[in-house]
Design a protein around this motif. Structure first.
Motif, PDB file in Angstrom:
ATOM      1  N   GLY A 639       0.783  -1.233   0.000  1.00  0.00           N
ATOM      2  CA  GLY A 639       0.000   0.000   0.000  1.00  0.00           C
ATOM      3  C   GLY A 639       0.811   1.276   0.000  1.00  0.00           C
ATOM      4  O   GLY A 639       0.230   2.376   0.004  1.00  0.00           O
ATOM      5  N   THR A 640       2.139   1.186  -0.031  1.00  0.00           N
ATOM      6  CA  THR A 640       2.966   2.389   0.112  1.00  0.00           C
ATOM      7  C   THR A 640       2.848   3.327  -1.082  1.00  0.00           C
ATOM      8  O   THR A 640       2.919   4.545  -0.923  1.00  0.00           O
ATOM      9  CB  THR A 640       4.442   2.014   0.306  1.00  0.00           C
ATOM     10  OG1 THR A 640       4.861   1.133  -0.757  1.00  0.00           O
ATOM     11  CG2 THR A 640       4.644   1.310   1.639  1.00  0.00           C
ATOM     12  N   ARG A 641       2.675   2.772  -2.277  1.00  0.00           N
ATOM     13  CA  ARG A 641       2.597   3.640  -3.458  1.00  0.00           C
ATOM     14  C   ARG A 641       1.389   4.555  -3.392  1.00  0.00           C
ATOM     15  O   ARG A 641       1.476   5.754  -3.691  1.00  0.00           O
ATOM     16  CB  ARG A 641       2.556   2.773  -4.719  1.00  0.00           C
ATOM     17  CG  ARG A 641       2.586   3.573  -6.011  1.00  0.00           C
ATOM     18  CD  ARG A 641       2.595   2.641  -7.213  1.00  0.00           C
ATOM     19  NE  ARG A 641       2.505   3.366  -8.456  1.00  0.00           N
ATOM     20  CZ  ARG A 641       2.370   2.794  -9.649  1.00  0.00           C
ATOM     21  NH1 ARG A 641       2.348   1.465  -9.739  1.00  0.00           N
ATOM     22  NH2 ARG A 641       2.268   3.516 -10.740  1.00  0.00           N
ATOM     23  N   ALA A 642       0.236   4.000  -3.003  1.00  0.00           N
ATOM     24  CA  ALA A 642      -0.969   4.822  -2.884  1.00  0.00           C
ATOM     25  C   ALA A 642      -0.820   5.866  -1.787  1.00  0.00           C
ATOM     26  O   ALA A 642      -1.211   7.022  -1.958  1.00  0.00           O
ATOM     27  CB  ALA A 642      -2.180   3.929  -2.611  1.00  0.00           C
ATOM     28  N   GLU A 651      10.633  12.142   2.575  1.00  0.00           N
ATOM     29  CA  GLU A 651      11.630  11.103   2.347  1.00  0.00           C
ATOM     30  C   GLU A 651      10.964   9.735   2.400  1.00  0.00           C
ATOM     31  O   GLU A 651      10.005   9.528   3.155  1.00  0.00           O
ATOM     32  CB  GLU A 651      12.732  11.126   3.424  1.00  0.00           C
ATOM     33  CG  GLU A 651      13.717  12.253   3.299  1.00  0.00           C
ATOM     34  CD  GLU A 651      14.842  12.128   4.314  1.00  0.00           C
ATOM     35  OE1 GLU A 651      15.793  12.928   4.235  1.00  0.00           O
ATOM     36  OE2 GLU A 651      14.773  11.227   5.187  1.00  0.00           O
ATOM     37  N   ILE A 652      11.483   8.821   1.595  1.00  0.00           N
ATOM     38  CA  ILE A 652      11.071   7.420   1.643  1.00  0.00           C
ATOM     39  C   ILE A 652      12.288   6.608   2.050  1.00  0.00           C
ATOM     40  O   ILE A 652      13.361   6.740   1.454  1.00  0.00           O
ATOM     41  CB  ILE A 652      10.526   6.946   0.288  1.00  0.00           C
ATOM     42  CG1 ILE A 652       9.267   7.751  -0.066  1.00  0.00           C
ATOM     43  CG2 ILE A 652      10.220   5.459   0.317  1.00  0.00           C
ATOM     44  CD1 ILE A 652       8.667   7.381  -1.411  1.00  0.00           C
ATOM     45  N   TRP A 653      12.115   5.786   3.081  1.00  0.00           N
ATOM     46  CA  TRP A 653      13.230   5.005   3.628  1.00  0.00           C
ATOM     47  C   TRP A 653      13.099   3.542   3.203  1.00  0.00           C
ATOM     48  O   TRP A 653      12.000   2.969   3.209  1.00  0.00           O
ATOM     49  CB  TRP A 653      13.224   5.033   5.159  1.00  0.00           C
ATOM     50  CG  TRP A 653      13.407   6.397   5.756  1.00  0.00           C
ATOM     51  CD1 TRP A 653      13.695   7.568   5.113  1.00  0.00           C
ATOM     52  CD2 TRP A 653      13.301   6.731   7.144  1.00  0.00           C
ATOM     53  NE1 TRP A 653      13.775   8.607   6.008  1.00  0.00           N
ATOM     54  CE2 TRP A 653      13.543   8.122   7.265  1.00  0.00           C
ATOM     55  CE3 TRP A 653      13.041   5.999   8.300  1.00  0.00           C
ATOM     56  CZ2 TRP A 653      13.513   8.785   8.485  1.00  0.00           C
ATOM     57  CZ3 TRP A 653      13.012   6.650   9.527  1.00  0.00           C
ATOM     58  CH2 TRP A 653      13.256   8.028   9.609  1.00  0.00           C
ATOM     59  N   LYS A 663       7.674  -4.611  -6.988  1.00  0.00           N
ATOM     60  CA  LYS A 663       6.936  -3.721  -6.093  1.00  0.00           C
ATOM     61  C   LYS A 663       7.827  -2.574  -5.635  1.00  0.00           C
ATOM     62  O   LYS A 663       7.412  -1.416  -5.612  1.00  0.00           O
ATOM     63  CB  LYS A 663       6.420  -4.516  -4.891  1.00  0.00           C
ATOM     64  CG  LYS A 663       5.512  -5.684  -5.265  1.00  0.00           C
ATOM     65  CD  LYS A 663       5.074  -6.468  -4.076  1.00  0.00           C
ATOM     66  CE  LYS A 663       6.222  -7.224  -3.408  1.00  0.00           C
ATOM     67  NZ  LYS A 663       6.858  -8.219  -4.281  1.00  0.00           N
ATOM     68  N   ARG A 664       9.048  -2.891  -5.284  1.00  0.00           N
ATOM     69  CA  ARG A 664       9.997  -1.859  -4.889  1.00  0.00           C
ATOM     70  C   ARG A 664      10.330  -0.941  -6.065  1.00  0.00           C
ATOM     71  O   ARG A 664      10.423   0.283  -5.911  1.00  0.00           O
ATOM     72  CB  ARG A 664      11.247  -2.533  -4.338  1.00  0.00           C
ATOM     73  CG  ARG A 664      12.281  -1.581  -3.789  1.00  0.00           C
ATOM     74  CD  ARG A 664      13.454  -1.467  -4.738  1.00  0.00           C
ATOM     75  NE  ARG A 664      14.537  -0.689  -4.182  1.00  0.00           N
ATOM     76  CZ  ARG A 664      15.563  -0.227  -4.891  1.00  0.00           C
ATOM     77  NH1 ARG A 664      15.642  -0.506  -6.190  1.00  0.00           N
ATOM     78  NH2 ARG A 664      16.508   0.478  -4.329  1.00  0.00           N
ATOM     79  N   ALA A 665      10.481  -1.515  -7.260  1.00  0.00           N
ATOM     80  CA  ALA A 665      10.785  -0.713  -8.439  1.00  0.00           C
ATOM     81  C   ALA A 665       9.643   0.248  -8.771  1.00  0.00           C
ATOM     82  O   ALA A 665       9.883   1.406  -9.139  1.00  0.00           O
ATOM     83  CB  ALA A 665      11.077  -1.624  -9.629  1.00  0.00           C
ATOM     84  N   ALA A 666       8.395  -0.199  -8.626  1.00  0.00           N
ATOM     85  CA  ALA A 666       7.251   0.667  -8.909  1.00  0.00           C
ATOM     86  C   ALA A 666       7.203   1.839  -7.939  1.00  0.00           C
ATOM     87  O   ALA A 666       6.933   2.983  -8.336  1.00  0.00           O
ATOM     88  CB  ALA A 666       5.955  -0.137  -8.832  1.00  0.00           C
ATOM     89  N   ALA A 671       8.256   7.561  -6.825  1.00  0.00           N
ATOM     90  CA  ALA A 671       8.926   8.564  -5.992  1.00  0.00           C
ATOM     91  C   ALA A 671       9.804   9.478  -6.843  1.00  0.00           C
ATOM     92  O   ALA A 671       9.858  10.695  -6.616  1.00  0.00           O
ATOM     93  CB  ALA A 671       9.757   7.867  -4.919  1.00  0.00           C
ATOM     94  N   ALA A 672      10.487   8.902  -7.830  1.00  0.00           N
ATOM     95  CA  ALA A 672      11.349   9.712  -8.690  1.00  0.00           C
ATOM     96  C   ALA A 672      10.520  10.699  -9.511  1.00  0.00           C
ATOM     97  O   ALA A 672      10.905  11.877  -9.664  1.00  0.00           O
ATOM     98  CB  ALA A 672      12.166   8.802  -9.593  1.00  0.00           C
ATOM     99  N   ARG A 673       9.379  10.257 -10.043  1.00  0.00           N
ATOM    100  CA  ARG A 673       8.534  11.161 -10.831  1.00  0.00           C
ATOM    101  C   ARG A 673       7.980  12.286  -9.980  1.00  0.00           C
ATOM    102  O   ARG A 673       7.799  13.403 -10.469  1.00  0.00           O
ATOM    103  CB  ARG A 673       7.387  10.369 -11.467  1.00  0.00           C
ATOM    104  CG  ARG A 673       7.821   9.448 -12.591  1.00  0.00           C
ATOM    105  CD  ARG A 673       6.604   8.999 -13.400  1.00  0.00           C
ATOM    106  NE  ARG A 673       5.631   8.309 -12.557  1.00  0.00           N
ATOM    107  CZ  ARG A 673       5.625   6.998 -12.354  1.00  0.00           C
ATOM    108  NH1 ARG A 673       6.558   6.235 -12.927  1.00  0.00           N
ATOM    109  NH2 ARG A 673       4.698   6.432 -11.596  1.00  0.00           N
TER     110      ARG A 673
END
Length: 842
Positions: A639-642, A651-653, A663-666, A671-673
């Motif tokens: 659920g982190t992306r939403a 910051e995202i740790w 999932k991590r790549a998404a 986050a980069a965008r």
């Protein structure tokens, strides 16, 4: 207000009361009978000394110190009032009966007493309520169960269930599982997942909207026995199968997604749509065009009437043919509430035409709403009903006013003027619907979109082209070359519809998430709108419009949300109930916030969006400072992306990176965008804020690049504030627990442990528990999970060592607050616990 309008309002109000309260059906029927008896009872003549005795009834009402005041009311007013109460009470009784049938059907009652939920499979026999629907790696079935067999014979136990069929062959067998067919299969039944959190909807309302009482799993499609349905059900299934095949044959070679969209628009089958497309259309406010609704049915009626008017000049004959077509169409694509609503409105309109009656559009809607509510009172509390009828009412009432104010009479002017006025009418309809539905969208879907005001001008005409072209492809499939020729404009229109939704990505400020506001503001908004439409005085109309605008502003901005944050000087840690997963919110005394994990997510349900986000708002968080995922397992990172998209963390740790994990790549790409900082935390990192300290105890720098996610790579955080300490452990095992540096500093008097890995027996061994000596332990775990978490040995070990144990499967969300010397624990289901430091630590 007309009598019919008042009657519909009474029926809807009674249905809502019966659905959402705990009103007993028997009490409601008694109240209805009593009110009706008084309404029709003969009234005695009143003494002339009371005034106009035969014309008025006076009741003595106690008031003040021994004084009595009289209230006068004409007899017909009293009779109509009593009759209204009788109608509302009777509908409430009917709704309460339907409510109990949904919440506690015989099947669920039997299972509760038998104790088989989540245990051995039960042989069930029932009827499919809809065609099979692919759901990730499984196939979903909706079954109305008639009877069950547990080895001692068949017993009648009725109820609705939703079942997932696993195994590799299920997808290939899905075509056999069509609406109306009888199925028999062994099902491992369980209670539906339900979370209890701040900001969560009422559980009774959730159950009513969900409809099914139990869920379950079937291990393999080979275990499902199927019997053919009645001839009319088989005919409808055959038509749906033919439509899918014809559209796929014409469009899929060019554009598979376009073929899926056309099938969704023509027969309402959205199984071929991917989650990203659905999310994009929802954000753009144009998702409604790919669901069977009033617009689709109106197009079907218009096509039939236009075609038949070329054959016959009788409008009634055309209306009769359109009525037969609509009923057949409803039977073919039926099963969805949106279809039932659209078909009901079309039937009322066409039957009125056949009877030679001229019926106002508002009356068509009201009669359709009346019939649907009486046939299924649960519909009155379904958000989709609010959206459908709310949008249509807004278009009927508001669009004409807006068009008249800005465009004049459509019948005047040149051809281009009429085109302009038609476009203005579409814009007015869109504007009216968007404004009218904004409070509902904000309260139910926590989303407000301005994009729909513009994009519907593209999406609705494109949908019309797609539907007309789609039906043309279906009926011309046997003619060589015709379907291929039609595929070009249909594909173009479909791509136009889909690409228009991408504009939101270029202007994301057109869509934003909002916290649900009080229902009081929603009531104020709609009351003010009604007053503005009904009043004749411009001054009062202006006041009502200003009141509605103020209420809408409050609804979409949620002022005062931060008041739910902990008081200054207090620190709050909340373990959010996300089922089988983790999500922990830390709110520091400085009003800064850290979210650790965000629960699981799937193609059909994102816990971060549907559970964690409302909980964060209810706890007073408008924006996150830090978002950490302990490791990339789905139940932690899902659920982190939403959440990151809604709360925009600074910051995202992460701990140990796994570059190949999708999932991590998404999350990293999102986050980069968005320009979010990405940080890898390591043992020894420290964050201090407002007197609180967050130490990273694990992981250390990895020796090699990970190819897969490991529980032992979880981030472990120690949170210290005054004489209180939390240890947040992720999913680490006993091996990592032994390595944690927790004895090297003076013992903190009050220690609270987040039990690792949902209470698995692979964590929390005796040595670690004794060494850490927590006064309280919290466990995040799903109800009736298939892993057997938490382990009874772990729970007993914690309790034996003196820790108060709290777990989300029994307590719901667990909220822990402290000022550094005392700890207050309260759970969402009512448990409370306190501890206090008697002497400060050295």
């Amino acid at each position: 207000m007309r009598f019919a309008h008042a009657l519909v309002l009474l029926v809807v109000a009674g249905a809502v009361a019966g659905d959402l309260t705990r009103l007993a059906p028997g009490a409601a029927w008694a109240a209805a009978l009593g009110a009706a008896s008084l309404a029709i009872a003969p009234w005695p003549r009143v003494p002339a000394a009371w005034g106009r005795g035969a014309h008025r009834v006076r009741a003595l009402v106690p008031w003040g110190l021994g004084q009595r005041w009289t209230v006068a009311a004409p007899p017909h007013v009293v009779r109509w009032t009593l009759a209204s109460v009788a109608v509302a009470a009777a509908v409430a009784a009917w709704a309460a009966t339907a409510r109990d049938a949904v919440l506690a059907p015989p099947l669920a009652q039997w299972l509760a007493t038998d104790g088989r939920a989540g245990g051995a499979p039960v042989l069930v026999d029932g009827t499919l309520l809809a065609d099979a629907d692919a759901d990730g790696d499984s196939v979903r079935l909706r079954i109305r169960v008639a009877r069950v067999n547990v080895g001692d014979g068949w017993r009648e136990r009725r109820g609705e269930i939703q079942v997932h069929v696993g195994g590799g062959i299920a997808a290939g067998m899905a075509d056999r599982w069509t609406r109306g067919r009888r199925v028999r299969a062994p099902v491992a039944l369980r209670w539906p997942a339900m979370t209890y959190n701040p900001g969560a909807p009422d559980p009774q309302w959730q159950a009513l909207v969900r409809r099914f009482a139990l869920t379950g799993t079937i291990k393999s499609g080979a275990l499902v026995e199927v019997e053919r349905a009645a001839a009319w059900d088989e005919w409808a299934a055959g038509v749906r199968r033919y439509v899918r095949g014809a559209i796929a044959h014409a469009l899929a070679p060019r554009d598979a997604l376009a073929a899926a969209v056309v099938v969704a628009i023509v027969i309402g089958d959205r199984a071929g749509l991917d989650p990203d497309t659905v999310r994009r259309l929802q954000d753009a406010g144009t998702y409604h065009v790919i669901a069977i609704s009033g617009g689709n049915v109106a197009l079907v009626v218009a096509m039939v009437v236009v075609l038949l008017r070329g054959v016959t000049r009788s409008f009634r004959a055309a209306s009769a043919a359109a009525l037969a077509t609509v009923l057949a169409y409803g039977w073919i694509v039926g099963g969805e509430p949106s279809v039932d609503r659209a078909i009901a409105a079309a039937v009322v309109y066409l039957v009125s035409n056949l009877a030679g009656l001229i019926v106002e559009p508002i009356d068509v809607l009201l009669f359709a709403l009346l019939g649907l509510t009486l046939s299924d009172p649960i519909m009155a509390v379904t958000p989709a009903v609010w959206l459908s009828f709310g949008a249509t009412f807004a278009i009927v009432i508001g669009a004409e006013r807006v068009t008249s104010a800005f465009g004049g009479d459509v019948r005047d002017g040149s051809r281009w003027t009429r085109v302009w006025q038609s476009m203005l009418g579409l814009a007015a309809a869109t504007f009216s619907a968007e404004i009218a539905l904004a409070p509902i969208a904000a309260s139910v879907f926590t989303r407000v979109s301005l994009a729909g005001l513009v994009l519907n001008l593209i999406a609705i005409p494109a949908m019309a082209i797609v539907e007309i072209g789609g039906w043309a492809i279906v009926f011309s499939g046997a003619i060589p070359g015709v379907a291929s020729f039609l595929a070009w404009p249909v594909t173009w229109a479909t791509r136009t519809l889909l690409d228009s939704a991408r504009w939101v990505e270029l202007a994301p400020w057109l869509v934003w998430r909002v916290a649900p506001s009080s229902l009081v503001w929603t009531a104020i908004f709609y009351t003010a709108i009604a007053a503005a439409l009904m009043t004749q005085r411009s001054r009062w109309r202006l006041v009502a419009a200003a009141t509605a605008a103020l209420a809408l502003l409050v609804i979409v901005t949620s002022p005062g949300l931060e008041l739910a944050a902990p008081p200054r000087g207090w620190l709050r840690v909340t373990m959010i109930d996300v089922g089988q997963g983790d999500a922990i919110l830390v709110q520091l005394p400085t009003r800064q916030s850290l979210l650790i994990d965000a629960g699981p997510a799937s193609d059909t349900f994102d816990t971060g969006d549907r559970v964690v986000t409302p909980a964060l708002w209810a706890l007073g968080v408008r924006r996150l400072d830090w978002l950490a995922f302990t490791h990339a397992d789905l139940d932690h990172i899902g659920g982190t992306r939403a959440v990151a998209g809604t709360f925009r963390p600074r910051e995202i740790w992460e701990g140990v990176p796994v570059p190949g994990d999708p999932k991590r790549a998404a999350l990293r790409d999102a986050a980069a965008r968005a320009g979010r900082a990405w940080r890898q935390v390591r043992a020894g990192d420290v964050l201090e804020a407002g007197g609180a300290t967050i130490d990273v105890l694990h992981p250390s720098v990895p020796d090699w690049e990970r190819q897969r996610v490991r529980n032992d790579d979880s981030i472990v955080l120690r949170l210290h504030y005054g004489d209180v300490e939390w240890l947040l452990t992720g999913d680490i095992s006993q091996d990592v627990e032994r390595q944690l540096a927790i004895d090297e500093e003076p013992r903190t008097p009050l220690r609270i442990l987040k039990v690792a890995h949902h209470g698995s027996r692979t964590s929390s061994d005796e040595t670690f528990v004794a060494r850490y000596a927590p006064v309280a332990a919290v466990i995040s775990v799903g109800r009736q999970n298939v892993f057997g978490h938490p382990s009874p040995e772990v729970v007993q070990r914690l309790a034996r060592d003196g820790a108060a144990v709290f777990r989300t499967d029994r307590d719901g969300a667990i909220i822990v607050e402290t000022d550094g010397r005392q700890v207050r624990v309260r759970t969402w289901l009512g448990r409370q616990w306190r501890a206090m430091v008697t002497s400060p630590s050295p």
